[in-house]
Design a protein around this motif. Structure first.
Motif, short mmCIF file in Angstrom:
data_model
loop_
_atom_site.label_atom_id
_atom_site.label_comp_id
_atom_site.label_asym_id
_atom_site.label_seq_id
_atom_site.Cartn_x
_atom_site.Cartn_y
_atom_site.Cartn_z
N ALA A 85 13.11 -7.69 -10.35
CA ALA A 85 11.66 -7.51 -10.28
C ALA A 85 11.33 -6.21 -9.56
CB ALA A 85 11.03 -8.70 -9.56
N ILE A 86 12.06 -5.92 -8.49
CA ILE A 86 11.83 -4.66 -7.76
C ILE A 86 12.08 -3.47 -8.68
CG2 ILE A 86 12.73 -3.17 -5.94
CD1 ILE A 86 13.23 -5.58 -4.25
N GLU A 87 13.18 -3.56 -9.43
CA GLU A 87 13.52 -2.45 -10.33
C GLU A 87 12.42 -2.27 -11.35
OE1 GLU A 87 15.29 -0.04 -13.46
OE2 GLU A 87 14.34 -1.99 -13.67
N TYR A 88 12.00 -3.39 -11.94
CA TYR A 88 11.01 -3.33 -13.02
C TYR A 88 9.65 -2.86 -12.50
CZ TYR A 88 8.40 -4.71 -17.13
OH TYR A 88 7.60 -4.70 -18.23
N GLY A 89 9.27 -3.35 -11.34
CA GLY A 89 7.93 -3.07 -10.85
C GLY A 89 7.79 -1.76 -10.09
N VAL A 90 8.85 -1.37 -9.39
CA VAL A 90 8.69 -0.22 -8.50
C VAL A 90 9.70 0.89 -8.78
CG1 VAL A 90 8.74 0.54 -6.10
CG2 VAL A 90 7.78 -1.69 -6.66
N VAL A 91 10.97 0.54 -8.65
CA VAL A 91 12.00 1.57 -8.63
C VAL A 91 12.07 2.34 -9.95
CG1 VAL A 91 14.47 1.95 -8.37
CG2 VAL A 91 13.32 0.35 -6.89
N ARG A 92 11.83 1.61 -11.06
CA ARG A 92 11.87 2.25 -12.38
C ARG A 92 10.99 3.49 -12.45
NH1 ARG A 92 11.38 -1.27 -17.70
NH2 ARG A 92 13.50 -1.63 -17.01
N HIS A 93 9.87 3.45 -11.73
CA HIS A 93 8.93 4.56 -11.81
C HIS A 93 9.32 5.71 -10.90
CE1 HIS A 93 6.59 1.64 -13.99
NE2 HIS A 93 6.78 0.80 -12.99
N LEU A 94 10.41 5.55 -10.18
CA LEU A 94 10.77 6.57 -9.19
C LEU A 94 12.05 7.32 -9.53
CD1 LEU A 94 9.96 4.45 -6.01
CD2 LEU A 94 8.63 6.36 -6.89
N TYR A 95 12.65 7.00 -10.71
CA TYR A 95 13.93 7.65 -11.04
C TYR A 95 13.82 9.15 -11.07
CZ TYR A 95 15.71 3.06 -12.27
OH TYR A 95 16.11 1.77 -12.22
N ALA A 96 12.69 9.64 -11.61
CA ALA A 96 12.59 11.08 -11.78
C ALA A 96 12.07 11.78 -10.52
CB ALA A 96 11.66 11.37 -12.96
N GLY A 117 24.64 5.81 -7.36
CA GLY A 117 25.47 6.62 -8.24
C GLY A 117 24.91 6.69 -9.65
N ILE A 118 24.37 5.58 -10.13
CA ILE A 118 23.93 5.54 -11.52
C ILE A 118 22.48 5.97 -11.67
CG2 ILE A 118 23.57 4.00 -13.47
CD1 ILE A 118 26.00 2.44 -12.24
N MET A 119 21.64 5.51 -10.76
CA MET A 119 20.22 5.81 -10.94
C MET A 119 19.71 6.87 -9.98
SD MET A 119 19.20 1.89 -11.19
CE MET A 119 20.64 0.91 -11.21
N GLY A 120 20.54 7.26 -9.03
CA GLY A 120 20.11 8.28 -8.07
C GLY A 120 19.00 7.81 -7.16
N ALA A 180 0.83 -1.20 0.00
CA ALA A 180 0.00 0.00 0.00
C ALA A 180 0.87 1.25 0.00
CB ALA A 180 -0.93 0.00 1.22
N LEU A 181 1.94 1.23 0.79
CA LEU A 181 2.85 2.38 0.83
C LEU A 181 3.52 2.56 -0.53
CD1 LEU A 181 4.59 2.04 4.32
CD2 LEU A 181 2.78 3.60 3.65
N VAL A 182 3.93 1.42 -1.13
CA VAL A 182 4.58 1.49 -2.45
C VAL A 182 3.63 2.14 -3.45
CG1 VAL A 182 5.48 0.12 -4.35
CG2 VAL A 182 6.03 -0.52 -2.01
N LEU A 183 2.38 1.68 -3.41
CA LEU A 183 1.39 2.19 -4.34
C LEU A 183 1.18 3.70 -4.15
CD1 LEU A 183 -0.07 0.34 -6.31
CD2 LEU A 183 -2.11 0.60 -4.92
N MET A 184 1.16 4.12 -2.88
CA MET A 184 0.97 5.54 -2.62
C MET A 184 2.14 6.34 -3.14
SD MET A 184 -0.62 5.59 1.15
CE MET A 184 -1.90 4.45 1.60
N ALA A 185 3.36 5.78 -2.95
CA ALA A 185 4.54 6.48 -3.45
C ALA A 185 4.46 6.62 -4.96
CB ALA A 185 5.81 5.73 -3.05
N LEU A 186 3.93 5.59 -5.63
CA LEU A 186 3.90 5.60 -7.08
C LEU A 186 2.80 6.51 -7.63
CD1 LEU A 186 4.50 1.84 -7.94
CD2 LEU A 186 6.12 3.72 -8.03
N THR A 187 1.70 6.63 -6.88
CA THR A 187 0.56 7.33 -7.48
C THR A 187 0.28 8.72 -6.92
OG1 THR A 187 -0.84 6.10 -5.98
CG2 THR A 187 -0.65 5.25 -8.20
N PHE A 188 0.32 8.91 -5.59
CA PHE A 188 -0.04 10.23 -5.06
C PHE A 188 1.17 11.14 -5.14
CE2 PHE A 188 -2.98 8.62 -1.43
CZ PHE A 188 -3.77 8.00 -2.35
N ARG A 189 1.29 11.85 -6.17
CA ARG A 189 2.41 12.79 -6.18
C ARG A 189 2.05 13.95 -5.28
NH1 ARG A 189 5.70 13.42 -11.42
NH2 ARG A 189 5.84 11.27 -12.08
N GLY A 190 2.90 14.24 -4.31
CA GLY A 190 2.66 15.41 -3.48
C GLY A 190 1.77 15.16 -2.28
N GLY A 191 1.27 13.95 -2.10
CA GLY A 191 0.59 13.62 -0.86
C GLY A 191 -0.91 13.86 -0.84
#
Lengths: 393, 337, 303
Positions: free
Chosen positions: C77-88, C30-33, B315-326
């Motif tokens: 799997a973590i990179e593909y599913g989660v971390v990839r979407h957080l680089y920016a 270092g590479i992906m921040g 759930a936390l992961v999902l929130m991090a991914l979707t709610f930009r800015g809280g």
């Protein structure tokens, strides 16, 4: 991070059966609140206490001492604040008067005073901190397990009996660790050649191994419950010390689960405890058989304490007719300790902590070659604790 | 380079009308809550809400450093714990009569002890801030964590005040004229403190100091060029933030009548961070929402299953991914990329 | 003298373990921040997978690839599913997401393997101690040092001498340029994340017989790993190596020698308690000092 978890009636598989048992009776079941640690590295302690407690209820057909009970369980995650919140909810929302279950002293110290101030009753299946055993003892606070220091005093006595003269002692640098070393020293008559406080979260003990070898003791006493203890024993063996320097430990450093995780390196270890799964009395045999049948995993002494706690409560409920509203009547009934403890001799002292026997044990090979803990001799008979004299009850 | 891009008080074009009313509705709900809990026979809700309110103060205080100043502190549990210990130690000495360190008299008065908690945590934040602010970005995150860990281990080893077992207090600190033992009274006292704190925060956000901080967060060089002492401004924000967190810690100590090093554990710092991020860094009500949401979610899930973390984590992961800015920015027009 | 040498060796061994974790963490940063709090979970995954296979098959040789593969796959799997979407995104969202992952993995392990710690046997060929002249030393620990140093060598070669390494170095500093040259940067990131996870898994599977394989084992070492990464300089593998050895040796020496030094100054039990406290704070103090002198760490990656 934080944590609560609840295995209330019908939710967790293990608990559901006893709920059905309770429902069968016409009487509204008595609610018992269990605050215990189920997550994190210490989770198996709470799990054993809970499962053994529930086992006792189940064996009574959903009843303790003839009273139908419902056990509410929640996980404190080893966080004092969390434990308080759960106890508060139990008492206010679920109207629970009788609580039990806490594994660790720091949680107990936060929760127990709250329970007592709200006229609740607390029966401890494990933690027995010294602060609550002496001057601060309380009419509605009972400890079925032991006072913390007793664990280490028995180990000190065990070391004397085994004829050791020079000890190297180690424990983590926190209150329970300091109490452990004090307790050992109180009973041990020989010389202390080294005293080391390890770090709370330490898992690599290479530096300590070298210090031990250098100090040339003839025995090592160490108190590292759970994972740290497993690591300590493995590294002790890998450093080649197990052959040259025997070890004396209190039961938290070597329970049945730890033994299974450590394996052969534990052979030859001297343990002291108030109960072991090979005890030759009918109550213990019945418990061991039932636990093994239901859960099929190693039985720790934590489980035996959870079971005894349930029996002790059951005996008191039987005498009061299932009532806990009159705390004084419950107390009178409880103090009689009219139940067959798996430990054999058991009674409450003036501070409502146990007076019981302590035994020495040794890790040996069984017929199949697997390491088991075998009971050897009685070290101490009918002992209470050193804080009872300060208790004014 | 590592400045968080979350904006401070954003000037959105036209916010929907409900947003303007939301804080008042929230306040009303909070005032009504204990009565509703009483009526529903859920008295424990009041103490749960008290915990939420106290943590909301802590999260809101962290937000001054984090949201306004762009200082991602992973060590705020240290101030939370120091505040709590200040109360715990003074109360113990107040009860026994022996002065602390031989010359500081103890006290069992809420006002005195909370001021002491703010003072103590302010001093600690001042010292840590003076050193930590020489770094920035990830190094700042880590150095604040390092200092918090040092304090954690210090209190774990501090035998005089219980070490790992912590300090228990016989009774709650007193506030003349009120029965602090009563949970509902304590709830309203906490709520009042939260309200005052939010009022101060709101003033701060819109003050010259707040604008300066926002400016520094966006471009330190520009602010230096116009003659602002950026280091001092940031330090002051850090200290204020630490004091607020210490206040919350002190209040929590009084509420639970108990302090232990567990309050300084790094996961506590992490939880405070999560509350702020979840609710919305840089907004006034975001951290409050975050505190209520996180604790509420934990309690709810935990009541549902033993393995609640398996749900809360994703759930936390999902929130991090979707709610930009809280949470606090839901319903606002999203600004920027 | 022998004791000092032995303790230094102990410090090196701890340092090597820390390096395996820190190398992955620092590369990923270092590479992906990205700040990956769940790096400790990968270490735990490696340890559990290896312990499980060793228990099921009785073979440590099979456990090695199992631990490595499990960690690497979970990492990717973590990179593909989660971390990839957080680089920016900024670090706060990354902290939130990877903190969530820690909770998830810890409880998943409880569901799969139960709350009891796992049994792991030390491979019989590596049991026992070897005489080094001055003192005897556990063979298994020597092996860890050897494997760790070999891995470090291989990693340096990989980064300095191969095409992949070139892309990694270029990707860290000139992300857009690398992409403009037609390199699939997303694939590169997944591979690097997997590599970091693999190293964490290697540390985890080696730690199995030494420590205790249990829930939460990753968090115990995670914070120390962060200390190493920051001391070394974020993004620098050389820095991670130096930082790891420094932390390992300093930590071990404080624990080993401080009580003795202090006992010369005060009574026994007071000295022991104080030494315990100071050595617990020691590495954090070291990190604070390093950062105050060199705010970017010992070997800053980019200038």
């Amino acid at each position: 991070m934080s944590v609560i978890k609840k295995a209330a009636c019908g939710l967790a598989a293990g608990v559901s059966i006893l709920c059905l048992g309770g429902a069968a009776a016409a009487q509204e079941p008595l609610k018992i609140g269990m605050v215990t640690t189920l997550s994190g590295p210490g989770g198996y302690l709470g799990q054993d206490i809970r499962d053994a407690f529930n086992l006792a209820v189940e064996m009574g057909g959903g009843k303790l001492g003839g009273t139908p009970v419902q056990v509410l369980v929640e996980d404190d995650a080893l966080k004092p604040g969390q434990g308080k919140q759960i106890a508060d909810k139990f008492m206010k929302t679920d109207k629970v008067k009788l609580l039990t279950g806490i594994v660790f002293s720091n949680v107990a110290l936060a929760v127990v005073p709250d329970v007592l101030d709200n006229d609740g009753i607390y029966v401890s299946p494990n933690a027995g901190p010294s602060t609550l055993a002496g001057k601060e003892c309380h009419r509605n606070y009972f400890v079925v397990s032991w006072q913390n220091d007793s664990l280490h005093e028995s180990a000190g006595q065990n070391a004397n009996n085994l004829g050791f003269k020079k000890a190297f002692i180690l424990a983590p640098n926190y209150q329970a660790g300091k109490d452990a070393l004090e307790g050992f020293k109180r009973m041990f008559k020989g010389e202390i050649v080294g005293e080391v406080f390890t770090r709370l979260d330490q898992t690599d003990f290479a530096a300590e191994m070298a210090q031990i070898r250098n100090a040339k003791p003839d025995v090592v006493f160490q108190f590292h419950p759970g994972g740290a203890g497993i690591a300590f024993l493995r590294q002790y063996q890998q450093a080649g010390l197990i052959e040259s320097v025997p070890m004396v430990v209190p039961s938290p450093s070597m329970d049945a689960v730890t033994l299974k995780a450590v394996g052969a390196p534990a052979l030859g270890l001297n343990v002291s405890a108030q109960w072991n799964s090979d005890f030759d009395n009918p109550a213990s045999k019945e418990f061991v058989e039932a636990f093994t049948k239901k859960y099929n995993r190693p039985i720790t002494y934590y489980a035996s304490q959870g079971y005894d706690t349930a029996l002790a409560i059951g005996a008191a409920l039987k005498a009061t007719g299932g009532k806990v509203d009159n705390a004084e009547a419950f107390r009178t009934a409880m103090l009689k300790a009219d139940f067959k403890s798996v430990r054999g001799n058991f009674k409450f002292g003036r501070n409502q902590h146990p007076i019981q026997d302590w035994y020495s044990m040794r890790v040996e090979k069984d017929d199949a070659g697997n390491p088991v803990i075998r009971t050897k001799a009685k070290i101490l008979s009918d002992v209470g604790d050193s804080y009872a004299k300060d208790c004014k009850l | 380079m590592d400045e968080p891009r979350t904006p401070a008080v954003t000037k959105d074009a036209k916010p929907p009308r409900w947003r303007a009313w939301a804080p008042y509705a929230g306040l009303l709900a909070l005032v009504a809550l204990p009565f509703a809990a009483q009526a529903l026979g859920q008295a424990a809700l009041t103490t749960l809400a008290t915990r939420m309110v106290i943590l909301a103060i802590a999260a809101s205080a962290l937000n001054i450093a984090l949201g306004l100043g762009g200082l991602v502190s992973f060590g705020h549990a240290a101030f939370y714990g120091v505040g709590a210990y200040a109360v715990g130690i003074l109360t113990t000495h107040g009860a026994s009569g022996a002065p602390f360190l031989g010359f500081i008299p103890g006290s069992e008065l809420l006002g005195v002890n909370l001021l002491a908690a703010m003072l103590a945590s302010g001093l600690v934040a001042g010292a840590i801030g003076a050193l930590a602010l020489r770094t920035s970005g990830v190094q700042f995150i880590m150095i604040t964590l390092a200092f918090a860990q040092m304090l954690f281990f210090f209190f774990v080893a501090l035998k005089a005040y219980g070490g790992d077992d912590g300090v228990s207090m016989r009774r709650r600190n007193a506030l003349p004229g009120l029965n602090m033992r009563d949970d509902m009274t304590f709830y309203f006292v906490s709520l009042a403190i939260l309200a005052v704190w939010l009022g101060i925060s709101a003033r701060l956000f819109h003050s010259r100091f707040g604008l300066l901080l926002g400016g520094i967060r966006q471009s330190e060089r520009r602010m230096q060029a116009i003659g602002v002492s950026t280091v001092r401004t940031r330090w002051l924000a850090f200290v204020l933030s630490g004091m607020g967190t210490g206040l919350a810690g002190g209040l929590m100590a009084v509420f639970g009548r108990f302090v232990s090093p567990d309050m300084m554990h790094w996961t506590q710092s992490g939880e405070l961070l999560i509350m702020v991020v979840l609710g919305g860094a840089g907004t006034i009500f975001g951290p409050v929402l975050g505190a209520f949401a996180l604790i509420g979610l934990e309690t709810l899930l935990a009541g549902w299953t033993e393995h609640w973390q398996v749900i809360l984590g994703p759930a936390l992961v999902l929130m991090a991914l979707t709610f930009r800015g809280g949470l606090a920015r839901l319903g606002r027009r999203r600004e920027g990329p | 003298m022998a004791l000092v040498l032995e303790q230094v060796l102990n410090g090196v061994q701890l340092g090597v373990m820390l390096f395996l974790l820190a190398a992955g963490l620092t590369l990923i940063f270092g590479i992906m921040g990205v700040i990956n709090l769940a790096h400790g979970s990968l270490y735990m995954v490696g340890a559990y997978a290896a312990a499980f296979v060793a228990q099921a098959t009785g073979s440590f040789l099979l456990a090695i690839p199992a631990g490595l593969a499990a960690a690497a796959l979970v990492g990717m799997a973590i990179e593909y599913g989660v971390v990839r979407h957080l680089y920016a995104r900024d670090h706060l969202d990354q902290v939130l997401a990877t903190f969530g992952l820690i909770l998830f993995f810890n409880q998943l392990v409880v569901l799969l393997f139960g709350r009891q710690p796992m049994f792991v046997q030390i491979p019989p060929a590596l049991a026992g101690a070897v005489d080094l002249g001055f003192f005897s030393y556990p063979v298994y620990r020597l092996c860890i040092i050897a494997v760790g140093l070999a891995t470090a060598g291989a990693l340096f070669w990989l980064i300095q001498r191969t095409r992949l390494g070139m892309l990694v170095r270029a990707g860290a500093t000139h992300r857009d340029m690398v992409q403009a040259l037609g390199v699939d940067i997303r694939l590169l990131y997944t591979v690097v994340f997997g590599l970091g996870a693999l190293l964490a898994g290697l540390a985890g599977l080696m730690a199995g017989p030494l420590l205790s394989v249990q829930v939460g084992m990753g968090e115990q070492i995670l914070i120390l790993t962060f200390v190493v990464v920051v001391i070394g300089g974020l993004g620098s593998v050389t820095g991670a190596f130096a930082g790891a050895l420094l932390v390992g040796v300093v930590d071990t020496s404080l624990r080993a020698f401080l009580p003795g030094l202090l006992r010369g100054l005060m009574t026994g039990s007071e000295a022991d308690a104080l030494a315990g406290g100071v050595s617990a704070m020691g590495v954090y103090l070291l990190m604070a000092i390093v950062l105050l002198v060199r705010p970017k760490g010992l070997f800053p990656a980019h200038g």
